[in-house]
Design an enzyme around this catalytic site. Structure first.
Site, PDB file in Angstrom:
ATOM      1  N   SER A  43     -10.529 -21.832  45.039  1.00  0.00           N
ATOM      2  CA  SER A  43     -11.591 -20.852  45.147  1.00  0.00           C
ATOM      3  C   SER A  43     -12.282 -20.926  46.329  1.00  0.00           C
ATOM      4  O   SER A  43     -12.618 -22.047  46.951  1.00  0.00           O
ATOM      5  CB  SER A  43     -12.642 -20.952  43.779  1.00  0.00           C
ATOM      6  OG  SER A  43     -13.688 -20.361  44.263  1.00  0.00           O
TER       7      SER A  43
ATOM      8  N   TYR B  74     -13.240 -14.697  48.473  1.00  0.00           N
ATOM      9  CA  TYR B  74     -14.383 -13.735  48.042  1.00  0.00           C
ATOM     10  C   TYR B  74     -14.839 -13.412  49.632  1.00  0.00           C
ATOM     11  O   TYR B  74     -14.895 -14.167  50.682  1.00  0.00           O
ATOM     12  CB  TYR B  74     -15.489 -14.621  47.406  1.00  0.00           C
ATOM     13  CG  TYR B  74     -15.190 -14.463  45.949  1.00  0.00           C
ATOM     14  CD1 TYR B  74     -14.996 -13.709  45.202  1.00  0.00           C
ATOM     15  CD2 TYR B  74     -15.573 -15.629  45.421  1.00  0.00           C
ATOM     16  CE1 TYR B  74     -14.859 -13.577  43.907  1.00  0.00           C
ATOM     17  CE2 TYR B  74     -15.577 -16.120  43.918  1.00  0.00           C
ATOM     18  CZ  TYR B  74     -14.947 -14.870  43.166  1.00  0.00           C
ATOM     19  OH  TYR B  74     -14.831 -14.914  41.933  1.00  0.00           O
TER      20      TYR B  74
ATOM     21  N   LYS C 280      -6.154  -9.881  42.823  1.00  0.00           N
ATOM     22  CA  LYS C 280      -6.421 -10.399  41.563  1.00  0.00           C
ATOM     23  C   LYS C 280      -7.592  -9.599  40.817  1.00  0.00           C
ATOM     24  O   LYS C 280      -8.720  -9.300  41.473  1.00  0.00           O
ATOM     25  CB  LYS C 280      -7.253 -11.888  41.507  1.00  0.00           C
ATOM     26  CG  LYS C 280      -7.321 -12.579  40.411  1.00  0.00           C
ATOM     27  CD  LYS C 280      -7.491 -14.261  40.478  1.00  0.00           C
ATOM     28  CE  LYS C 280      -8.130 -14.752  39.257  1.00  0.00           C
ATOM     29  NZ  LYS C 280      -9.596 -14.695  39.261  1.00  0.00           N
TER      30      LYS C 280
ATOM     31  N   GLY D 272      -5.864 -15.241  31.693  1.00  0.00           N
ATOM     32  CA  GLY D 272      -6.927 -15.009  30.748  1.00  0.00           C
ATOM     33  C   GLY D 272      -6.529 -15.342  29.386  1.00  0.00           C
ATOM     34  O   GLY D 272      -5.504 -14.750  28.747  1.00  0.00           O
ATOM     35  N   GLY D 273      -6.779 -16.426  28.907  1.00  0.00           N
ATOM     36  CA  GLY D 273      -6.767 -17.097  27.354  1.00  0.00           C
ATOM     37  C   GLY D 273      -5.225 -17.707  27.227  1.00  0.00           C
ATOM     38  O   GLY D 273      -4.898 -18.125  26.004  1.00  0.00           O
TER      39      GLY D 273
ATOM     40  N   HIS E  26     -10.922 -11.845  34.470  1.00  0.00           N
ATOM     41  CA  HIS E  26     -11.898 -13.015  34.994  1.00  0.00           C
ATOM     42  C   HIS E  26     -12.131 -13.927  33.893  1.00  0.00           C
ATOM     43  O   HIS E  26     -13.275 -14.681  33.709  1.00  0.00           O
ATOM     44  CB  HIS E  26     -13.011 -12.396  35.607  1.00  0.00           C
ATOM     45  CG  HIS E  26     -13.638 -13.304  36.752  1.00  0.00           C
ATOM     46  ND1 HIS E  26     -13.310 -12.913  38.116  1.00  0.00           N
ATOM     47  CD2 HIS E  26     -14.402 -14.531  37.046  1.00  0.00           C
ATOM     48  CE1 HIS E  26     -14.029 -13.872  38.966  1.00  0.00           C
ATOM     49  NE2 HIS E  26     -14.454 -14.713  38.273  1.00  0.00           N
TER      50      HIS E  26
ATOM     51  N   THR F  87      -9.821 -11.441  45.303  1.00  0.00           N
ATOM     52  CA  THR F  87     -10.436 -11.120  43.873  1.00  0.00           C
ATOM     53  C   THR F  87     -11.191  -9.852  44.085  1.00  0.00           C
ATOM     54  O   THR F  87     -12.041  -9.709  44.818  1.00  0.00           O
ATOM     55  CB  THR F  87     -11.293 -12.298  43.507  1.00  0.00           C
ATOM     56  OG1 THR F  87     -10.366 -13.568  43.226  1.00  0.00           O
ATOM     57  CG2 THR F  87     -11.878 -11.895  42.057  1.00  0.00           C
TER      58      THR F  87
HETATM   59  C1  LIG Z   1     -16.014 -21.569  35.478  1.00  0.00           C
HETATM   60  C2  LIG Z   1     -15.123 -20.638  35.960  1.00  0.00           C
HETATM   61  C3  LIG Z   1     -15.270 -20.220  37.383  1.00  0.00           C
HETATM   62  C4  LIG Z   1     -14.407 -19.323  38.162  1.00  0.00           C
HETATM   63  N1  LIG Z   1     -14.385 -19.168  39.297  1.00  0.00           N
HETATM   64  C5  LIG Z   1     -13.645 -18.016  39.861  1.00  0.00           C
HETATM   65  C6  LIG Z   1     -13.600 -17.839  41.191  1.00  0.00           C
HETATM   66  O1  LIG Z   1     -14.243 -18.592  42.012  1.00  0.00           O
HETATM   67  N2  LIG Z   1     -13.028 -17.029  41.861  1.00  0.00           N
HETATM   68  C7  LIG Z   1     -12.055 -16.403  41.008  1.00  0.00           C
HETATM   69  O2  LIG Z   1     -11.131 -15.371  41.473  1.00  0.00           O
HETATM   70  N3  LIG Z   1     -11.780 -16.578  39.717  1.00  0.00           N
HETATM   71  C8  LIG Z   1     -12.634 -17.495  39.115  1.00  0.00           C
HETATM   72  N4  LIG Z   1     -12.684 -17.545  37.745  1.00  0.00           N
HETATM   73  C9  LIG Z   1     -11.909 -16.830  36.891  1.00  0.00           C
HETATM   74  C10 LIG Z   1     -10.571 -17.641  36.862  1.00  0.00           C
HETATM   75  O3  LIG Z   1      -9.750 -17.698  38.038  1.00  0.00           O
HETATM   76  C11 LIG Z   1      -9.524 -16.777  35.785  1.00  0.00           C
HETATM   77  O4  LIG Z   1      -9.278 -15.483  36.009  1.00  0.00           O
HETATM   78  C12 LIG Z   1     -10.018 -16.866  34.336  1.00  0.00           C
HETATM   79  O5  LIG Z   1     -10.549 -18.311  34.096  1.00  0.00           O
HETATM   80  C13 LIG Z   1      -8.726 -16.929  33.589  1.00  0.00           C
HETATM   81  O6  LIG Z   1      -8.970 -16.853  32.130  1.00  0.00           O
HETATM   82  P1  LIG Z   1      -8.940 -18.382  31.149  1.00  0.00           P
HETATM   83  O7  LIG Z   1     -10.170 -19.289  31.723  1.00  0.00           O
HETATM   84  O8  LIG Z   1      -8.854 -18.022  29.862  1.00  0.00           O
HETATM   85  O9  LIG Z   1      -7.373 -19.201  31.513  1.00  0.00           O
HETATM   86  C14 LIG Z   1     -13.328 -18.477  37.144  1.00  0.00           C
HETATM   87  C15 LIG Z   1     -13.419 -18.942  35.835  1.00  0.00           C
HETATM   88  C16 LIG Z   1     -14.129 -20.014  35.264  1.00  0.00           C
HETATM   89  C17 LIG Z   1     -14.143 -20.241  33.795  1.00  0.00           C
END
Ligand SMILES: Cc1cc2nc3c(=O)[nH]c(=O)nc-3n(C[C@H](O)[C@H](O)[C@H](O)COP(=O)(O)O)c2cc1C
Length: 352
Positions: A72, A95, A221, A277-278, A245, A121
């Site tokens: 990230s 980002y 994304k 996701g999930g 997300h 993203t």
């Molecule tokens: C604590 C946290 C921080 C995240 N930070 C980012 C990020 O910095 N950039 C991004 O594109 N997605 C971010 N995401 C989303 C993840 O890349 C991803 O899309 C998501 O966690 C997928 O779902 P899951 O947690 O159920 O596997 C974040 C998710 C979480 C839980």
């Protein structure tokens, strides 16, 4: 977030008997890179707060397991440190902190650091209303002051191993990759980086510009429907991640598996389509790949494992995914990830 999980649970499996012989083949390729199983690590911001080794541990564990890590922009570790931690080029998630000029600096730095794939993203025009983060005071935790020590004591004191880890890391809270973006010449704090991102969320023109500027594959994304998928492909991306997300942005959007079907119908013959996701189990990987995803990504799974056990924790969760995927394929009567298709599924109507 709950809908993502529910969709996996609603997607039934349809096994074949009497056909499985030895170990199924789990390997595949994503954008030309061989990986040991169709699971990559999603970008998760500021994992250094979960464990001091943060993204360095994530990248090492992913690499050791033969798969890929996505760093990230919002990492607590400098991208160069994460890039060198892994044996082969990884993915960097962009980002637009500081708008296009900021993105330009980040892109050039990521290229120099040796990242191969750039993930843009699109779904974070502003951060979603994360009520638990507000309740837990996350946005107030910007630096260690005596006022904050008192304020956060009820959360910190019951977690001595974590507190020790945070202290050994020097109470680091800055977003390391933004060190060259802040007008004051210091890295942004989390809330400052989030504000800066929200001032300049990327448009389709920006995505096309990124595709021109980045020498390797670009991945979009956060796409959730067929029209946006087409727009992204017109901009020049090589792959898409169907993602909401992890349910952290707009509440009420579709779960990612039904959205995956729509996106595959729209652009599945032109680009590789991934989904996140999930994803919690190896059987979830099998379901998404059978539906048509090139691979899945997981966020919380590796972040929680990191919090629980550092690099060893992430390695352990990746091994659990691998073993469960292997078991699922044997029980499905399918000899390889490449042979998974919709004939192994019973697909619900999902309001399409
Ligand atoms: C604590 C946290 C921080 C995240 N930070 C980012 C990020 O910095 N950039 C991004 O594109 N997605 C971010 N995401 C989303 C993840 O890349 C991803 O899309 C998501 O966690 C997928 O779902 P899951 O947690 O159920 O596997 C974040 C998710 C979480 C839980």
């Amino acid at each position: 977030m709950r809908a993502n999980r529910a969709a996996f649970e609603q997607l039934g499996l349809r096994p074949r008997m009497g056909v499985t012989r030895g170990a199924p083949s789990l390997g595949t390729t994503v954008l030309g890179t061989e990986i040991s199983m169709p699971l990559l690590l999603s970008p998760v911001g500021f994992t250094r707060l979960l464990h001091r080794d943060g993204d360095v541990a994530g990248a090492r564990a992913a690499d050791a397991a033969g798969t890929l890590f996505t760093l990230s922009t919002m990492s607590g570790h400098a991208m160069e440190d994460v890039a060198t931690a892994a044996g082969r080029p990884q993915w960097f998630q962009l980002y637009f902190v500081g708008g296009r000029p900021g993105a330009e600096l980040l892109i050039d730095r990521a290229r120099a650091a040796g990242f191969r794939v750039l993930v843009v993203t699109l779904d974070t025009q502003i951060t979603g209303l994360r009520e638990r983060d507000i309740g837990n005071g996350l946005y107030g935790l910007t630096k260690v002051t005596s006022r904050n020590v008192v304020r956060f004591a009820p959360q910190f004191v019951p977690h001595p191993p974590w507190l020790l880890d945070f202290a050994r890391d020097g109470f680091r809270l800055e977003i390391a990759n933004t060190s060259h973006l802040h007008p004051g010449g210091r890295p942004f704090a989390l809330h400052e980086a989030l504000t800066s991102m929200a001032t300049h969320p990327p448009t389709w023109e920006d995505l096309a510009w990124v595709c021109q500027r980045w020498p390797g594959p670009v991945v979009a994304k956060g796409v959730l429907n067929g029209e946006d998928a087409k727009r992204a492909v017109e901009c020049g991306v090589a792959a898409l991640v169907v993602s909401n997300h992890g349910g952290r942005q707009l509440d009420g959007v579709p779960a990612t598996l039904p959205a995956l079907i729509e996106v595959l119908d729209s652009v599945g013959h032109e680009v590789e389509v991934l989904v996140d996701g999930g994803v919690r189990r190896g059987s979830d990987i099998a379901r998404a790949v059978a539906l048509g995803a090139r691979a899945v990504m997981a966020g919380r799974a590796w972040a929680y494992a990191l919090a629980g056990g550092g690099r060893a924790g992430v390695s352990r969760i990746l091994e659990m995914f691998r073993v469960d995927l292997d078991r699922t394929l044997r029980l499905l009567g399918c000899d390889s990830v490449a042979s998974l298709d919709r004939s192994y599924l019973t697909i619900p109507a999902w309001d399409r």
